[in-house]
Enzyme design. Sequence first.
Site, PDB file in Angstrom:
ATOM      1  N   LYS A   1    -106.601  43.158 -54.759  1.00  0.00           N
ATOM      2  CA  LYS A   1    -105.452  43.819 -55.244  1.00  0.00           C
ATOM      3  C   LYS A   1    -103.980  42.932 -55.252  1.00  0.00           C
ATOM      4  O   LYS A   1    -104.252  41.790 -55.936  1.00  0.00           O
ATOM      5  CB  LYS A   1    -104.975  45.160 -54.710  1.00  0.00           C
ATOM      6  CG  LYS A   1    -106.278  45.944 -54.966  1.00  0.00           C
ATOM      7  CD  LYS A   1    -106.248  47.633 -54.209  1.00  0.00           C
ATOM      8  CE  LYS A   1    -107.592  48.124 -54.143  1.00  0.00           C
ATOM      9  NZ  LYS A   1    -108.262  48.255 -55.407  1.00  0.00           N
TER      10      LYS A   1
ATOM     11  N   SER B   1    -104.854  56.104 -53.637  1.00  0.00           N
ATOM     12  CA  SER B   1    -104.743  55.166 -54.675  1.00  0.00           C
ATOM     13  C   SER B   1    -104.789  55.986 -56.031  1.00  0.00           C
ATOM     14  O   SER B   1    -104.415  55.213 -57.076  1.00  0.00           O
ATOM     15  CB  SER B   1    -106.483  54.661 -54.899  1.00  0.00           C
ATOM     16  OG  SER B   1    -107.379  55.731 -54.581  1.00  0.00           O
TER      17      SER B   1
ATOM     18  N   HIS C   1    -103.873  49.443 -50.922  1.00  0.00           N
ATOM     19  CA  HIS C   1    -102.717  49.579 -51.846  1.00  0.00           C
ATOM     20  C   HIS C   1    -101.406  49.226 -51.295  1.00  0.00           C
ATOM     21  O   HIS C   1    -100.430  49.111 -52.136  1.00  0.00           O
ATOM     22  CB  HIS C   1    -102.730  50.603 -52.603  1.00  0.00           C
ATOM     23  CG  HIS C   1    -104.097  50.964 -53.463  1.00  0.00           C
ATOM     24  ND1 HIS C   1    -104.091  50.381 -54.662  1.00  0.00           N
ATOM     25  CD2 HIS C   1    -104.946  51.766 -53.182  1.00  0.00           C
ATOM     26  CE1 HIS C   1    -105.189  50.620 -55.295  1.00  0.00           C
ATOM     27  NE2 HIS C   1    -105.774  51.400 -54.499  1.00  0.00           N
TER      28      HIS C   1
END
Length: 386
Positions: free
Chosen positions: A238, A179, A207
């Site tokens: 996300k 990250s 991610h």
Amino acid sequence: MTGRAPSFAAQLAELESQGLLRTRRVVASAPATRIEVDGVQRTAFCSNDYLGLAQHPALIDAATTALREFGVGGTASHLISGHHASHARLEARLQAYLGRPCLVFSSGYAANTGALPALADAGDVLFCDALIHASLIDGARLSRARIERFAHNDMADLRHRLGSVSARRKLIVVDGVYSMDGDLAPLPDLLELAERHDAWLYVDDAHAFGVLGAGGRGTPAYFGLDSSRIIQLCTFGKAAGVAGAALCAEAEVVAWLVQRARSYVYSTAMPPALAAALDASLGLFADEDGRQRLAANIERFRKGCDSLPWTLLPSITPIQPLVVGDVVRVMAIAQALWEQGIWVPAIRPPTVPAGSARLRVSLSAAHTSDDVDLLIRALRRCAREC
Ligand SMILES: Cc1ncc(COP(=O)(O)O)c(C=O)c1O
């Protein structure tokens, strides 16, 4: 306050004197690349809304319809009366999409801190990459398992540790995409080691979900891997544009987590309307347009960084870190960008190792090429003047 306990005020003052005090900015507009923050307009490069779905009409419609029908609250934990039809539908859609059973949690943090202690106990060993996310570290600490930290992406170190430790159960724990660095875990090598040493491979794909691999299925799909040893964490705050998470694994693992993941058992279920919005979000994942726009922005940004004096870490992901090193300097650059109308967060220790403070640029499919060019021009100006 009297007494002998050390005062928090002194600790806060110490953080401030080291340039490490964290503050919050107030965002007063809808999630977008151009936002109102602390009363001013800024072009933002700091959100994880990688596909620009947080404002998508299909998600808003699905959530609104579900809100009217089912109300606002999750009302109880899943094992009492909080397991709603919209959660069941979301898990079924995820299973169809990822090819294995999935269990929905209210956040990625909850999933990691609930799953690791359920999967590993005293007598077990967790082999954790040095740069795994804080929620994995916390989950590992909550388990009673022995923790072996191996050097970041260092397969020789991991191989050595796997070979020299005996345990009832072994789990290798990595981020699919790191990250703060934006690089990938070498999943094929990790899986080979997991097979050789009869270990599970826990991949936090926060991610990568929605971003990498066919249809955004994450790093296992990106590397063409399909293994019963992989436990994949997908988060929904996300690229999916909502909130929550799911663990995707073999049926027996999911069944065990339902019994023993304490953050699942002892926490109120995600509100049904969010599950409905997520169902709509996953419906949009198959469309490659967003990922193509994101890839074009990543390429444009990296080309534009050619002449900057800071180190742009190798990354094919929306996370594009420019390592400046010094805390005071990184804060000065972030402030100079802010004054030019741009919001890029400065990331400091302890989130990253001392001496590697960085600007963490997050790109989205929602950025235009003009947005990316604006950022590049501002960075070049900072390089000359800061
Ligand atoms: C790698 C990683 N794992 C887990 C999480 C936690 O996910 P959530 O924000 O859904 O709690 C994050 C979020 O910041 C993350 O970056």
